[in-house]
Design an enzyme around this catalytic site. Structure first.
Site, PDB file in Angstrom:
ATOM      1  CB  CYS A  10      -0.966  -0.018   1.189  1.00 14.67           C
ATOM      2  SG  CYS A  10      -0.163   0.014   2.805  1.00 14.67           S
ATOM      3  CG  ASN A  13       4.405  -1.693   5.138  1.00 13.90           C
ATOM      4  OD1 ASN A  13       5.510  -2.035   5.528  1.00 13.90           O
ATOM      5  ND2 ASN A  13       3.428  -2.557   5.052  1.00 13.90           N
ATOM      6  CB  CYS A  15      -3.633   1.546   7.161  1.00 14.44           C
ATOM      7  SG  CYS A  15      -3.445   2.970   8.247  1.00 14.44           S
ATOM      8  NE  ARG A  16      -4.467   1.597   1.927  1.00 16.05           N
ATOM      9  CZ  ARG A  16      -4.255   2.347   0.860  1.00 16.05           C
ATOM     10  NH1 ARG A  16      -5.116   2.289  -0.145  1.00 16.05           N
ATOM     11  NH2 ARG A  16      -3.204   3.140   0.788  1.00 16.05           N
ATOM     12  CB  SER A  17       0.296  -3.513   2.692  1.00 15.97           C
ATOM     13  OG  SER A  17       1.174  -2.590   3.281  1.00 15.97           O
ATOM     14  CG  ASP A 130      -5.221   6.013   2.658  1.00 12.04           C
ATOM     15  OD1 ASP A 130      -5.266   5.625   3.835  1.00 12.04           O
ATOM     16  OD2 ASP A 130      -4.371   6.803   2.223  1.00 12.04           O
TER      17      ASP A 130
HETATM   18  P1  4NP Z   1      -1.726   2.829   4.187  1.00 12.16           P
HETATM   19  O1  4NP Z   1      -2.378   4.148   4.795  1.00 12.16           O
HETATM   20  O2  4NP Z   1      -1.199   3.184   2.824  1.00 12.16           O
HETATM   21  O3  4NP Z   1      -2.882   1.883   4.142  1.00 12.16           O
HETATM   22  O4  4NP Z   1      -0.633   2.407   5.155  1.00 12.16           O
HETATM   23  C1  4NP Z   1      -1.688   5.368   4.895  1.00 12.16           C
HETATM   24  C2  4NP Z   1      -0.866   5.596   5.952  1.00 12.16           C
HETATM   25  C3  4NP Z   1      -0.200   6.805   6.067  1.00 12.16           C
HETATM   26  C4  4NP Z   1      -0.374   7.771   5.103  1.00 12.16           C
HETATM   27  C5  4NP Z   1      -1.189   7.522   4.018  1.00 12.16           C
HETATM   28  C6  4NP Z   1      -1.850   6.313   3.915  1.00 12.16           C
HETATM   29  N1  4NP Z   1       0.282   9.024   5.231  1.00 12.16           N
HETATM   30  O5  4NP Z   1       0.040   9.887   4.397  1.00 12.16           O
HETATM   31  O6  4NP Z   1       1.083   9.199   6.149  1.00 12.16           O
END
Ligand code: 4NP
Length: 162
Positions: A10, A13, A15-17, A130
């Site tokens: 994702c 790294n 939340c989703r992945s 997201d």
């Molecule tokens: P992820 O979510 O891609 O599912 O881990 C996010 C975590 C942090 C951010 C964006 C998306 N950020 O902008 O910091």
């Protein structure tokens, strides 16, 4: 089945992945298939490198009995040969991962890249959205999609082997 090496990707790294990794690990532990898979996750971005999964994501997963062990890292070119499949969460991730892969050219043996939602059986979705800037419901929705997609992915990998 030869060992299958899966990398979930994702943006951050956190939340989703990591959730995809935890859900898949949970499934294969339940089926006693741990020794047939290498499972990891990474982000296309590097802002959160070294961090555990987001507290809200971990809490939502724990409520379903799923532990998220990962620490964030950024995807690197070596991952394309270290893994058989790279599963991306949204269209941006897919575009970024494909663009990285292009740096390696048309070599044999590189990971197959595919959207995680292509393995959903119950949900009709083209992306795992997201959840970072939204409320709790977003984290639940991520897990609903990932439980569906991880089940479909495992089933198709086991079917391929027959
Ligand atoms: P992820 O979510 O891609 O599912 O881990 C996010 C975590 C942090 C951010 C964006 C998306 N950020 O902008 O910091």
């Amino acid at each position: 089945m030869a060992e299958q090496r899966l990398l979930f990707v994702c943006l951050g790294n956190i939340c989703r992945s990591p959730a995809a990794e935890g859900v898949f690990l949970h499934l294969i532990a339940r089926e006693g298939l741990e020794d047939r898979f290498v499972v990891d996750s990474a982000g296309t971005g590097g802002w959160h490198v070294g961090n555990p999964a987001d507290r809200r994501m971990r809490a939502a997963a724990e409520r379903r009995g799923i532990h998220l062990p990962s620490r964030a890292r950024q995807i690197e070119l070596a991952d394309f040969s270290a893994f058989d499949r790279i599963l991306t969460m949204d269209d941006d991730n897919l575009r970024n991962v494909r663009s990285l892969a292009r740096e390696l050219g048309d070599r044999p043996g590189l990971a197959r890249i595919e959207p995680m939602t292509s393995h959903c059986r119950q949900h009709r979705a083209s992306e795992v959205p997201d959840p970072y800037y939204g409320g709790e419901q977003g984290f639940e929705h991520v897990l609903d999609l990932l439980e569906d997609a991880c089940g479909g992915l495992l089933e198709s990998l086991l079917r391929e082997e027959r």
